[in-house]
Design a protein around this motif. Structure first.
Motif, mmCIF file in Angstrom:
data_model
loop_
_atom_site.group_PDB
_atom_site.id
_atom_site.type_symbol
_atom_site.label_atom_id
_atom_site.label_comp_id
_atom_site.label_asym_id
_atom_site.label_seq_id
_atom_site.Cartn_x
_atom_site.Cartn_y
_atom_site.Cartn_z
ATOM 1 N N ALA C 127 0.839 -1.184 0.000
ATOM 2 C CA ALA C 127 0.000 0.000 0.000
ATOM 3 C C ALA C 127 0.871 1.229 0.000
ATOM 4 C CB ALA C 127 -0.881 0.006 1.243
ATOM 5 N N SER C 128 0.858 1.924 -1.078
ATOM 6 C CA SER C 128 1.707 3.100 -1.201
ATOM 7 C C SER C 128 0.942 4.338 -0.752
ATOM 8 C CB SER C 128 2.134 3.248 -2.669
ATOM 9 O OG SER C 128 2.947 4.350 -2.812
ATOM 10 N N PRO C 129 1.613 5.231 -0.053
ATOM 11 C CA PRO C 129 0.910 6.435 0.430
ATOM 12 C C PRO C 129 0.624 7.422 -0.675
ATOM 13 C CG PRO C 129 3.235 6.470 1.055
ATOM 14 C CD PRO C 129 2.988 5.148 0.376
ATOM 15 N N VAL C 130 1.193 7.166 -1.887
ATOM 16 C CA VAL C 130 0.961 8.118 -2.962
ATOM 17 C C VAL C 130 0.310 7.410 -4.115
ATOM 18 C CG1 VAL C 130 2.812 9.705 -2.334
ATOM 19 C CG2 VAL C 130 3.321 7.695 -3.743
ATOM 20 N N GLN C 131 -0.207 8.135 -5.001
ATOM 21 C CA GLN C 131 -0.852 7.570 -6.176
ATOM 22 C C GLN C 131 -0.137 8.060 -7.405
ATOM 23 O OE1 GLN C 131 -3.421 5.304 -6.202
ATOM 24 N NE2 GLN C 131 -3.044 5.244 -4.003
ATOM 25 N N GLY C 132 -0.278 7.260 -8.464
ATOM 26 C CA GLY C 132 0.325 7.678 -9.734
ATOM 27 C C GLY C 132 1.710 7.097 -9.919
ATOM 28 N N VAL C 134 4.594 8.162 -11.370
ATOM 29 C CA VAL C 134 5.783 8.948 -11.043
ATOM 30 C C VAL C 134 5.942 9.068 -9.549
ATOM 31 C CG1 VAL C 134 6.905 11.166 -11.353
ATOM 32 C CG2 VAL C 134 5.545 10.201 -13.188
ATOM 33 N N GLU C 135 4.849 9.326 -8.875
ATOM 34 C CA GLU C 135 4.926 9.501 -7.437
ATOM 35 C C GLU C 135 5.365 8.217 -6.753
ATOM 36 O OE1 GLU C 135 2.558 10.468 -9.350
ATOM 37 O OE2 GLU C 135 2.058 12.564 -8.896
ATOM 38 N N GLU C 136 4.770 7.111 -7.184
ATOM 39 C CA GLU C 136 5.127 5.840 -6.546
ATOM 40 C C GLU C 136 6.595 5.498 -6.784
ATOM 41 O OE1 GLU C 136 2.554 2.354 -6.778
ATOM 42 O OE2 GLU C 136 0.973 3.691 -7.529
ATOM 43 N N GLY C 138 8.970 7.544 -7.390
ATOM 44 C CA GLY C 138 9.769 8.467 -6.552
ATOM 45 C C GLY C 138 9.790 7.982 -5.127
ATOM 46 N N TRP C 139 8.593 7.559 -4.656
ATOM 47 C CA TRP C 139 8.512 7.064 -3.283
ATOM 48 C C TRP C 139 9.467 5.910 -3.055
ATOM 49 C CZ3 TRP C 139 6.529 8.406 1.300
ATOM 50 C CH2 TRP C 139 6.439 7.411 2.287
ATOM 51 N N LEU C 140 9.400 4.945 -3.974
ATOM 52 C CA LEU C 140 10.252 3.763 -3.839
ATOM 53 C C LEU C 140 11.739 4.151 -3.857
ATOM 54 C CD1 LEU C 140 8.573 0.973 -5.981
ATOM 55 C CD2 LEU C 140 9.174 0.859 -3.555
ATOM 56 N N LEU C 141 12.069 4.999 -4.812
ATOM 57 C CA LEU C 141 13.487 5.358 -4.952
ATOM 58 C C LEU C 141 14.036 6.043 -3.705
ATOM 59 C CD1 LEU C 141 13.864 6.641 -8.625
ATOM 60 C CD2 LEU C 141 15.022 4.708 -7.551
ATOM 61 N N TYR C 142 13.180 6.851 -3.070
ATOM 62 C CA TYR C 142 13.708 7.604 -1.927
ATOM 63 C C TYR C 142 13.421 6.946 -0.604
ATOM 64 C CZ TYR C 142 15.150 11.191 -5.061
ATOM 65 O OH TYR C 142 15.793 11.865 -6.043
ATOM 66 N N THR C 143 12.851 5.756 -0.640
ATOM 67 C CA THR C 143 12.686 5.042 0.628
ATOM 68 C C THR C 143 13.451 3.727 0.583
ATOM 69 O OG1 THR C 143 10.647 4.078 -0.219
ATOM 70 C CG2 THR C 143 10.439 6.036 1.153
ATOM 71 N N ASP C 144 12.859 2.698 -0.023
ATOM 72 C CA ASP C 144 13.499 1.375 -0.010
ATOM 73 C C ASP C 144 14.814 1.346 -0.775
ATOM 74 O OD1 ASP C 144 11.303 0.763 1.334
ATOM 75 O OD2 ASP C 144 10.432 -0.669 -0.105
#
Lengths: 102, 706, 171
Positions: C127-132, C134-136, C138-144
């Motif tokens: 469950a990703s906190p963002v949608q879309g 590009v956002e997802e 980006g989320w992955l790249l800057y977290t995991d």
């Protein structure tokens, strides 16, 4: 006409990869060989993106980002080597790059 | 007397100065001055020491300069002994007399030499005086030495100097050979001497003369047995025979006449050759204990005297005559020691030193005058040209012939008298020798100074006036042109005159009791010949053998008669009827030839000893070449052969193995090497082949099912 | 139906252009075909709903890397024929055959195994906190994937320095 499935994409990817391999093995112009390598990397990327799509998981796409980064690095260093080599030997023919032998 | 060590050292210093600095820097005058001054100093010191010795109560004085060889434990017959030798000098009547002779005659001969050798180039002149001084140094060490080893230093030293001086004109082969001969023959004697010294130390544990004498006196007299004392004495006597030119080692002395005449006078007449007599006298106590050796000494002495005298009869070389005369007189001295008359021997040694030095110097003067001509057949009538030389040599001849009251008469008659007491046969031979001595000496005088001048003519043949004028003011310019026979310069005639006076009066110290004297020298010397402990007890025994004064005078008269006969014969044959001597020589051709050739002794030695030695050496050389070299070469050859085998093994087996391994590797790698083309794409093909294999395996596994 | 037509069209374009890239005599032509190939692939990404990658593909590949190639071709400035010399020992035919064989085998494997694992939904759809897209991403790249991301940036830096060093005229 059937539906387009992941298998289609992977076959496309395999074909593209094979074309790249043939390019690498057959051409003697080292610049074109590098381009063939880019083709192979693209085939891998297609494969990754297809499966990411299938699995609805973006980790595959993250890998593609890294592959692109590595491709950029490879292109930069490889082309630098080509330039250095060309400056010494006045050629880009890989058959003349045979100093690493007995 | 404490300064007696300076007596030998002074000439030593002179020799060092002349030898080290002089040869390069000193002029002739300076060199001769140094040499004569050091000898003069020694003479003065000797005279002082001698006078002090005469005045001393105990006539023996030892001066030690310190240790030479510190005590070394060495095995002797009485267990471990300390081999210790100090630099010690002993002044006693015998050595006192000897130093007077050596320094006195040495000084005169130095003076004489400074003129005689004046034709030499500067370097040779300085060298000559260096040698002469060195000789005096060693001779004085010899006579003053207090132990056998110090004496031996002098003994060898004079041998060395003798060699150097005989071979002084080393560019002359005969002189160089004569020097070698003297040296080698002396070695034989020295070998005996050294062995004797070893045995003395082994027996007595000391090398000091006095201690040895005291110890020897304690041993029983070896009348019938040939014991250790006899052995020692025999060995020492061998040494003396070598040094004093007795049979069978006398052959070097006549040859030694190749040296300059002053050398012959000093070394080969007055001093060095008497060292043997001196040494025997020095060990009188030992010899007295060995009667068998005494007999040997006497026999050798008288045979030598006779033999040398007979050879001297026919020699025509003036110096050779004197040389054989010297051998003969030395034989007399040994005869004296052999019959126990040590004092008589020493007495004759002294008088002989005077008249023989005189005769040699006189002959040197004649030779000098004759421009180095030594053959008496080419002289004659010289008394007109050189009166001083003639008179002095005549005095010398009279003295040696034994005409009273000249010195030779007293010493020789003392010997004859003592020999008569001991052995009549020896006496007979000795008297015969005395007659011959008189004959050959006067033959020399008559041939040289009387009759017609037989020599070569000289440049400006303007008669006797010139020669007479030339006599007084002779100078160095003489060398360039010979102006005929002439008197020698005063530096040469001076010593002659002094020695002539000595030859006249030296005998007066030993006038025998029969003629109203008290034989002073015998009493003076006696303490040196007996052991201290025995000195008093044997005082009486000494006087046992005795003849009446009348008989003694009769003996003297007989020997004088013999001498007179000899002189008369010589006068008859060489002055009144010279042709008779030639007739005799033809009539007795065989004997004459034998005598002229000196009994072929040299030839015999050449044929036996020299040839034998050379042959032996050659044989050894052959052995060396064939066997030793052969062994060495064989070893070398063997090494080379084995090296060759090793080389072959190495080349074909070891290298072969190594090469085989390399070849296998090279050939084996060929197939792999082919793959290494350097073509990157071929490597990629190989990788692709791997992928293909992998995929094929997967495919087969998945769908065909394995 | 439209997707099918689009896919085949794109596939033909991609493969055809790839063949042209590999076979083109002129290097510059080859590069131009490569650009078009990359653009087609970008379109394919859009089809596969990977918009961010499509943009990156255009920007980085078609825009950056290919320009780099172009520049190198200009710099190399060949006078003669680039592939005039041919080593007799090279194994081009074998490579060609092997590559074809591998392609056939892979295709066979893929085609015949396609039924077994088709359309497996991800059980771990986080469950990703963002949608879309590009956002997802980006989320992955800057977290995991933060650390790999940074490593990739270091790699690029190293590559840059290396390229500069290699291409420098005088060392």
């Amino acid at each position: 006409m059937m539906e387009i499935t992941t298998v289609h994409y992977t076959v496309l990817s395999a074909a593209l990869f094979s074309i790249g391999v043939i390019g690498v093995l057959v051409r003697r112009n080292i610049i074109i060989i590098f381009m063939a390598i880019e083709l192979m990397l693209n085939a891998v990327n297609i494969n990754l993106v297809a499966h990411a799509h299938r699995l609805e998981n973006l980790v595959g796409e993250v890998f593609v980002v890294f592959v692109i980064a590595v491709a950029a690095a490879e292109a930069a260093v490889g082309l630098g080597i080509i330039l250095a080599f060309f400056r010494n030997k006045e050629t880009v023919n890989i058959d003349e790059m045979n100093v690493m032998r007995w | 007397m404490d300064l007696i060590w300076l007596i030998p050292v002074l000439p030593g210093v002179g020799a060092a100065l002349n030898g080290i600095l002089g040869v390069r820097y000193f002029s002739k005058t300076v060199a001769a001055g140094i040499a004569c001054a050091t000898m003069g100093g020694s003479l003065l010191l000797s005279v002082f020491a001698f006078v002090q010795l005469l005045g001393a109560e105990h006539r023996e004085h030892v001066v030690s300069l310190g240790d030479w060889i510190p005590p070394i434990p060495l095995q002797t017959v009485n267990g471990l002994g300390a081999f210790e030798v100090p630099w010690a000098f002993r002044l006693d009547p015998l050595s006192g007399m000897m130093i007077l002779i050596v320094t006195g005659i040495g000084f005169l001969i130095h003076l004489y030499s400074s003129a005689y050798m004046s034709h030499e180039p500067r370097g040779g002149y300085v060298r000559f005086f260096c040698y002469l001084n060195l000789f005096c140094f060693f001779m004085l060490t010899l006579v003053l030495g207090s132990t056998f080893l110090v004496m031996f230093v002098g003994w060898e030293g004079v041998g060395l100097c003798s060699y150097l001086l005989i071979g002084f004109w080393y560019h002359k082969k005969s002189a160089a050979d004569a020097g070698k001969k003297a040296f080698v023959v002396n070695r034989v004697g020295d070998f005996g001497f050294v062995l004797g010294v070893f045995l003395i130390f082994f027996t007595f544990g000391t090398l000091d003369f006095r201690e040895v004498a005291e110890a020897a006196a304690q041993l029983p007299v070896e009348t019938a047995t040939f014991g250790v004392l006899s052995t020692i004495c025999l060995l020492l006597f061998i040494g003396a025979v070598g040094k004093s030119a007795q049979i069978p080692l006398y052959v070097w002395l006549p040859d030694a006449m190749e040296g300059p005449t002053p050398v012959s006078a000093l070394i080969h007449a007055a001093t060095m050759v008497t060292a043997g007599v001196y040494m025997v006298g020095r060990n009188a106590v030992l010899f007295s204990q060995a009667p068998m050796i005494m007999t040997t000494v006497a026999t050798v002495g008288v045979v030598t005297a006779l033999l040398a005298a007979t050879i001297g009869l026919v020699q025509t070389d003036i110096k050779k005559v004197l040389a054989y005369s010297t051998v003969s007189q030395l034989g007399y001295m040994f005869l004296a020691t052999g019959v126990g008359a040590f004092a008589a021997a020493a007495f004759h040694l002294m008088t002989h030193a005077f008249f023989k030095a005189l005769l040699f110097l006189g002959s040197g003067s004649v030779i000098h005058a004759m421009n180095d001509e030594q053959d008496m057949q080419k002289m004659g009538g010289m008394k007109l040209y050189m009166p001083v030389t003639f008179v002095t040599m005549f005095v010398g001849s009279v003295a040696i012939a034994g005409v009273p009251p000249f010195s030779g008469f007293f010493s020789k008659d003392e010997i004859l008298y003592r020999t008569f007491l001991d052995n009549k046969l020896l006496w007979g031979l000795a008297v015969l020798t005395a007659g011959m001595t008189a004959f050959y000496m006067f033959r020399l005088i008559f041939m040289t100074f009387f009759g017609e001048y037989r020599g070569p003519s000289w440049g400006s043949q303007n008669g006797d006036d010139h020669a007479a004028d030339d006599g007084g003011h002779h100078d160095d310019g003489h060398a360039h042109a010979w102006h005929g026979p002439h008197e020698s310069p005063s530096l040469m005639t001076g010593p002659l005159m002094v020695l002539a006076v000595g030859a006249c009066v030296a005998g007066f110290v030993g006038i025998p009791a029969a003629l109203g004297g008290d034989n002073a020298i015998e009493h003076f010397l006696e303490p040196a010949f007996v052991a201290e402990s025995a000195a008093h007890s044997e005082e009486g025994a000494h006087e046992v053998a005795h003849l009446s004064h009348a008989a003694e005078i009769g003996l003297m008269a007989f020997s004088v008669l013999i001498a007179a006969f000899g002189i008369a014969l010589a006068y008859h044959l060489y002055v009144r009827r010279p042709e008779r001597s030639k007739e005799l020589a033809t009539n007795w051709a065989g004997a004459h030839r034998v005598l002229t050739n000196k009994y072929y002794v040299d030839e015999a030695y050449n044929a036996t000893l020299v040839k034998g030695t050379m042959g032996g050496a050659r044989g050894l050389w052959t052995v060396d070449r064939k066997v030793v070299d052969g062994a060495v070469n064989g070893t070398g050859w063997f090494t080379r052969a084995s090296a060759w085998v090793s080389h072959v093994l190495d080349k074909y087996v070891v290298d072969g193995l190594v090469n085989l391994v390399g070849w296998v590797c090279a050939e084996g790698s060929y197939i792999f090497r082919r793959g290494q083309t350097g073509l990157i794409q071929n490597y990629a093909v190989a990788a692709l082949f791997g992928v293909f294999t992998f995929v094929t395996v997967y495919l087969v596994a998945r769908f065909v099912g394995l | 139906m439209a997707e099918t037509i689009g896919f085949y069209t794109l596939s033909v374009l991609i493969l055809g252009l790839a063949v042209l890239v590999v076979t083109a005599k002129n290097t510059v032509h080859s590069i131009l075909f490569l650009v078009m190939n990359f653009l087609c692939v970008a379109v394919l990404y859009v089809v596969l709903q990977a918009e961010f990658l499509a943009v990156i593909q255009v920007l980085v590949y078609a825009g950056g890397i290919v320009v780099l190639y172009l520049i190198v071709v200009m710099l190399v400035n060949l006078k003669g024929e680039a592939e005039a010399h041919q080593d007799p020992r090279r194994l081009s035919v074998i490579g060609l055959a092997l590559a074809g064989a591998v392609l056939l085998e892979l295709a066979g494997i893929l085609v015949y195994s396609s039924g077994s694992d088709a359309a497996v939904p991800s059980s771990e759809a986080v469950a990703s906190p963002v949608q879309g897209n590009v956002e997802e991403l980006g989320w992955l790249l800057y977290t995991d994937y933060l650390i790999p991301f940074e490593v990739a940036s270091v790699l690029l830096l190293v590559a840059m320095i290396g390229a500069i060093l290699l291409a420098r005229r005088e060392v």
